[in-house]
Design an enzyme around this catalytic site. Structure first.
Site, mmCIF file in Angstrom:
data_model
loop_
_atom_site.group_PDB
_atom_site.id
_atom_site.type_symbol
_atom_site.label_atom_id
_atom_site.label_comp_id
_atom_site.label_asym_id
_atom_site.label_seq_id
_atom_site.Cartn_x
_atom_site.Cartn_y
_atom_site.Cartn_z
ATOM 1 N N SER A 210 -6.137 4.603 12.601
ATOM 2 C CA SER A 210 -6.607 5.020 11.278
ATOM 3 C C SER A 210 -5.473 5.630 10.460
ATOM 4 C CB SER A 210 -7.718 6.051 11.418
ATOM 5 O OG SER A 210 -8.674 5.626 12.354
HETATM 6 N N1 SAH Z 1 -9.439 6.580 16.842
HETATM 7 C C1 SAH Z 1 -8.500 5.485 16.939
HETATM 8 C C2 SAH Z 1 -8.789 4.341 16.002
HETATM 9 C C3 SAH Z 1 -9.961 3.610 16.444
HETATM 10 S S1 SAH Z 1 -10.191 1.960 15.896
HETATM 11 C C4 SAH Z 1 -7.086 5.964 16.785
HETATM 12 O O1 SAH Z 1 -6.853 7.168 16.589
HETATM 13 O O2 SAH Z 1 -6.170 5.135 16.899
HETATM 14 C C5 SAH Z 1 -11.823 1.804 16.529
HETATM 15 C C6 SAH Z 1 -11.916 1.630 18.020
HETATM 16 O O3 SAH Z 1 -13.279 1.628 18.347
HETATM 17 C C7 SAH Z 1 -11.343 0.318 18.517
HETATM 18 O O4 SAH Z 1 -10.328 0.561 19.444
HETATM 19 C C8 SAH Z 1 -12.542 -0.371 19.167
HETATM 20 O O5 SAH Z 1 -12.212 -1.076 20.356
HETATM 21 C C9 SAH Z 1 -13.443 0.791 19.465
HETATM 22 N N2 SAH Z 1 -14.867 0.461 19.614
HETATM 23 C C10 SAH Z 1 -15.632 -0.368 18.864
HETATM 24 N N3 SAH Z 1 -16.889 -0.400 19.349
HETATM 25 C C11 SAH Z 1 -16.922 0.426 20.423
HETATM 26 C C12 SAH Z 1 -17.936 0.815 21.354
HETATM 27 N N4 SAH Z 1 -19.203 0.349 21.294
HETATM 28 N N5 SAH Z 1 -17.602 1.677 22.341
HETATM 29 C C13 SAH Z 1 -16.350 2.172 22.450
HETATM 30 N N6 SAH Z 1 -15.350 1.834 21.603
HETATM 31 C C14 SAH Z 1 -15.634 0.979 20.604
#
Ligand code: SAH
Length: 218
Positions: free
Chosen positions: A65
């Site tokens: 993000s």
């Molecule tokens: N917080 C992260 C950015 C996250 S991007 C950072 O600091 O870099 C969103 C993430 O959510 C992705 O890696 C994706 O794989 C994950 N995601 C999506 N659906 C999910 C679910 N049901 N359970 C766990 N993770 C999930």
């Protein structure tokens, strides 16, 4: 100071200035953002853009993000040093690392095993020993460790997932983006009261979607 130190100090100042100008006022959050080097969480081609206030691609087609969004979500979460926090969506691990400096304990889950493995490596290198990362479907929360003082979701669901609401302590706060993917989503804050949930809408955001189930490419 060497030229390199000068450049680093200048970059840091600009990074913090960008956060302040986007409304990040909480000094503890700013200090955490200053201490955790975002460059450790971005690999390859995009590493040199780590200090720009922009989201960047990471492995598995996901994104780290934008720093100001990480800071604003962290600020909205009102984390205290006694808190046990759950993050859904580990991604690069950057958000979890920021939280680990503010909270007692951070649990973070991602549906991609590779992202969890790589994030764990960075947590270890940075000696962030109060983070535990798991591969799991975060839409079900983490029942074994529930309830949580704070929950942060960094992928967008249409509505707050029921299991996450259920795993929030009374007095607890959850911050998450909601809305259809690929349209404008809203960042919302949910507070659990004795009798129910209070919602407030913070700002428009855009996140990758929350997807059910563990990823097949694991
Ligand atoms: N917080 C992260 C950015 C996250 S991007 C950072 O600091 O870099 C969103 C993430 O959510 C992705 O890696 C994706 O794989 C994950 N995601 C999506 N659906 C999910 C679910 N049901 N359970 C766990 N993770 C999930």
């Amino acid at each position: 100071m060497s030229l390199e130190d000068d450049a680093t100090a200048e970059r840091k100042m600009q990074f913090l200035f960008a956060l302040r100008s986007k409304g990040v006022m909480d000094q503890a959050v700013l200090t955490a953002m200053e201490r955790i080097d975002r460059g450790r969480f971005v690999r390859g081609l995009f590493a040199e853009r780590a200090y720009e206030d922009t989201p960047l691609p990471i492995a598995c087609g996901q994104t780290i993000s934008q720093p100001s969004v990480v800071a604003l979500m962290t600020q909205a979460l009102e984390v205290s040093a006694r808190d046990k926090v759950l993050e859904v969506g580990t991604g690069s691990g950057y958000q979890a690392a920021i939280l680990s400096l503010l909270a007692r304990r951070v649990y973070t889950v991602d549906r991609h095993k590779r992202l969890v493995r790589e994030a764990r490596e960075v947590f270890e290198e940075l000696d962030l020993v109060n983070i535990t990362a798991f591969t799991s479907d975060g839409s079900f929360g983490l029942p074994d460790q529930a309830p949580f003082d704070r929950i942060i979701v960094t992928a967008a669901a249409e509505d707050p997932p029921g299991p996450l609401l259920a795993q929030l302590k009374i007095g607890g706060i959850m911050v998450l983006p909601v809305g259809q993917s690929d349209t404008v989503q809203s960042l919302i804050r949910v507070r659990r009261t004795e009798t129910g949930f209070d919602y407030d809408e913070l700002r428009p955001v855009r996140f990758v979607p929350l997807i059910e189930g563990i990823a097949r490419d694991n």
